[in-house]
Design a protein around this motif. Structure first.
Motif, short mmCIF file in Angstrom:
data_model
loop_
_atom_site.label_atom_id
_atom_site.label_comp_id
_atom_site.label_asym_id
_atom_site.label_seq_id
_atom_site.Cartn_x
_atom_site.Cartn_y
_atom_site.Cartn_z
N PRO A 114 -50.98 -58.22 47.82
CA PRO A 114 -52.23 -57.52 48.15
C PRO A 114 -53.44 -57.96 47.34
CG PRO A 114 -50.69 -56.06 47.00
CD PRO A 114 -49.93 -57.29 47.35
N PHE A 115 -53.22 -58.57 46.18
CA PHE A 115 -54.35 -59.04 45.38
C PHE A 115 -55.10 -60.16 46.08
CE2 PHE A 115 -53.58 -57.57 40.74
CZ PHE A 115 -53.17 -56.33 41.18
N TYR A 116 -54.43 -60.90 46.96
CA TYR A 116 -55.12 -61.95 47.70
C TYR A 116 -56.18 -61.34 48.62
CZ TYR A 116 -51.22 -65.03 46.33
OH TYR A 116 -50.29 -65.75 45.64
N ARG A 117 -55.81 -60.28 49.29
CA ARG A 117 -56.76 -59.60 50.17
C ARG A 117 -57.95 -59.07 49.38
NH1 ARG A 117 -59.41 -54.74 50.25
NH2 ARG A 117 -60.04 -54.27 52.37
N ASP A 118 -57.67 -58.48 48.21
CA ASP A 118 -58.75 -57.93 47.39
C ASP A 118 -59.70 -59.03 46.92
OD1 ASP A 118 -57.63 -55.46 47.75
OD2 ASP A 118 -56.79 -55.31 45.73
N PHE A 119 -59.14 -60.18 46.52
CA PHE A 119 -60.02 -61.26 46.07
C PHE A 119 -60.84 -61.83 47.22
CE2 PHE A 119 -61.10 -65.71 45.61
CZ PHE A 119 -61.95 -65.62 44.52
N ALA A 120 -60.22 -62.01 48.37
CA ALA A 120 -60.96 -62.55 49.52
C ALA A 120 -62.16 -61.67 49.85
CB ALA A 120 -60.03 -62.67 50.73
N TYR A 121 -61.98 -60.35 49.74
CA TYR A 121 -63.11 -59.45 49.99
C TYR A 121 -64.17 -59.63 48.89
CZ TYR A 121 -66.07 -55.44 50.58
OH TYR A 121 -67.19 -54.65 50.74
N PRO A 132 -67.09 -65.06 41.43
CA PRO A 132 -66.10 -63.97 41.46
C PRO A 132 -64.86 -64.38 40.68
CG PRO A 132 -65.98 -65.21 43.51
CD PRO A 132 -67.08 -65.85 42.69
N LYS A 133 -64.40 -63.52 39.80
CA LYS A 133 -63.24 -63.91 38.99
C LYS A 133 -62.02 -63.05 39.30
CE LYS A 133 -63.90 -61.48 34.53
NZ LYS A 133 -63.86 -61.68 33.08
N VAL A 134 -60.87 -63.69 39.14
CA VAL A 134 -59.57 -63.05 39.29
C VAL A 134 -59.08 -62.62 37.92
CG1 VAL A 134 -57.16 -63.42 39.91
CG2 VAL A 134 -58.98 -64.45 41.31
N THR A 135 -58.57 -61.40 37.80
CA THR A 135 -57.90 -60.97 36.57
C THR A 135 -56.48 -60.55 36.92
OG1 THR A 135 -58.65 -58.66 36.77
CG2 THR A 135 -60.06 -60.17 35.55
N ILE A 174 -51.55 -68.75 41.43
CA ILE A 174 -52.89 -69.17 41.02
C ILE A 174 -53.44 -70.22 41.98
CG2 ILE A 174 -54.20 -70.30 39.18
CD1 ILE A 174 -52.21 -68.92 37.21
N GLN A 175 -52.59 -71.14 42.43
CA GLN A 175 -53.02 -72.11 43.42
C GLN A 175 -53.47 -71.41 44.71
OE1 GLN A 175 -53.23 -75.70 43.21
NE2 GLN A 175 -54.41 -75.25 45.07
N HIS A 176 -52.77 -70.35 45.09
CA HIS A 176 -53.14 -69.58 46.28
C HIS A 176 -54.52 -68.95 46.10
CE1 HIS A 176 -51.40 -66.96 49.76
NE2 HIS A 176 -52.71 -67.00 49.84
N PHE A 177 -54.77 -68.38 44.93
CA PHE A 177 -56.10 -67.84 44.65
C PHE A 177 -57.15 -68.94 44.76
CE2 PHE A 177 -54.08 -64.17 42.29
CZ PHE A 177 -54.71 -63.17 43.00
N TYR A 178 -56.84 -70.11 44.23
CA TYR A 178 -57.78 -71.24 44.31
C TYR A 178 -58.07 -71.58 45.77
CZ TYR A 178 -59.83 -75.86 43.75
OH TYR A 178 -60.67 -76.96 43.81
N ASP A 179 -57.03 -71.63 46.58
CA ASP A 179 -57.19 -71.97 48.00
C ASP A 179 -58.06 -70.93 48.72
OD1 ASP A 179 -55.59 -74.17 47.54
OD2 ASP A 179 -53.77 -73.23 48.34
N LEU A 180 -58.08 -69.70 48.21
CA LEU A 180 -58.93 -68.66 48.76
C LEU A 180 -60.37 -68.74 48.23
CD1 LEU A 180 -56.50 -65.60 48.57
CD2 LEU A 180 -57.27 -66.75 50.65
N GLY A 181 -60.60 -69.67 47.30
CA GLY A 181 -61.95 -69.86 46.78
C GLY A 181 -62.16 -69.47 45.33
#
Length: 371
Positions: A114-121, A132-135, A174-181
């Protein structure tokens, strides 16, 4: 990092009361998860607008989508589940809820985390020129901490196999987060504070010291493996935290005993707690900088635990002192931690947290305006 990145905030913000109430309504079945997410998105949008207004170059979603700074992320990885342990975490003068995570199988990235969805938003509402940063919690929160890896050998032939899978799960995430931007990922980490505290407490126990040093080596191994072979334009940060719950703490001790380990980690940015005497002096900064001369060391000189505003001149004096060990251009300023590592939040108001950030902005401008 650039001039504008001398002004930082660690990540979490006080949860609005309406969000807390909505979470309780979901638990009671009074509203749906979709209705909660709609409200959460509206509140995150308001939060980001305020972060941008105060001038933060890096913005977070305030961790509004989670109850704990670490556990929500961990129990959504494949191979883990949440459970209620027998006792709570014992902070100084306060006890937390009893939630924990434990292994149920081999560890893998959850491609539907679910964190992927939150970051994409978050990324979708972050204006141009702001990052925008991921924690997320460090993998060290699993290795030898709070019984979370106790069952590793139930599912793995060797401890090494477990460490390798944990590292790979983090790498893939982390690579997935990168792919999301994502271009700035921060790993929050209380394990180093746990270790520095334990190294002091067990100084006269050679057997326990050996165990602690092996734990430190395991953490260095997992973190380095997890963060290797990631895109070059991804900035990696860590926050070394001594615990933060309702304005209380877990650990104390200076960085001297762990600085060499920290210098072996592949981070470009270190958020370091320095808001009171428990943190010790600035001498260990040189050990990190000597191993990683391009690093940014963010001094957490402003407390997020209490509303009283620090004296600007005294904060600047401390920055000057730190600059005798590390060049001023390699330093930055922030709160020592977030305002709400858990949904309960620290003992201050939403207005107080914004006043803290304005203070950091003003001091940063005074110190680094000519950099």
């Amino acid at each position: 990092m650039g001039k504008q990145h001398h002004f930082h905030h660690v990540g979490s913000y006080l949860r609005p009361q309406v969000l807390k109430a909505a979470r309780q309504q979901v638990e009671k079945g009074e509203i749906s998860q979709e209705e909660l997410l709609h409200l959460q998105d509206d509140l995150v949008k308001d939060l980001v607008a305020k972060e941008v207004e105060v001038g933060l170059p890096l913005v977070s979603d305030g961790e509004f989508g989670r109850s704990w700074w670490h556990l929500d992320f961990l129990w959504h990885l494949e191979g883990f589940e949440s459970y209620e342990q027998e006792d709570s975490y014992h902070f100084h003068g306060a006890k937390t809820r009893k939630t924990n995570v434990r292994l149920t199988g081999k560890v893998r990235e959850n491609k539907n985390h679910p964190f992927y969805r939150d970051f994409a938003y978050l990324k979708s509402i972050t204006p141009e020129g702001v990052v925008p940063k991921v924690t997320i919690p460090s993998p060290s929160l699993i290795v030898g901490r709070d019984h979370r890896s106790d069952l590793a050998l139930d599912f793995y032939d060797t401890w090494q196999d477990f460490l390798d899978d944990l590292a790979q799960a983090y790498h893939d995430t982390i690579q997935h987060f990168y792919d999301l931007g994502a271009r700035f990922v921060q790993l929050d980490d209380t394990t180093w504070a746990y270790l520095l505290h334990q190294l002091i407490q067990e100084a006269d126990n050679p057997e326990r010291l050996a165990e602690l040093k092996q734990l430190a080596e395991d953490d260095v191994y997992v973190i380095n493996k997890a963060l290797s072979h990631l895109p070059e334009d991804l900035l990696l940060a860590t926050h070394i935290c001594r615990g933060n719950f309702k304005s209380t703490y877990l650990f104390e001790g200076a960085y001297d005993g762990i600085a060499d380990y920290l210098g072996r980690l592949p981070y470009q940015v270190y958020y370091l707690e320095y808001d009171d005497a428990r943190s010790g002096g600035f001498e260990p900064l040189a050990k990190i900088w000597n191993q990683r001369p391009d690093v940014t060391l963010v001094l957490g000189l402003i407390t997020s635990k209490h509303p009283d505003l620090e004296d600007q001149d005294k904060v600047i004096e401390r920055i000057d002192e730190a600059s005798s060990y590390v060049p001023l251009e390699n330093l930055a300023l922030s709160t020592q931690c977030g305002f709400a590592s858990t949904e309960e939040g620290n003992v201050l108001s939403e207005e107080d947290q914004w006043q803290k950030l304005l203070l950091i902005r003003d001091i940063s401008q005074r110190v680094w305006e000519n950099e």
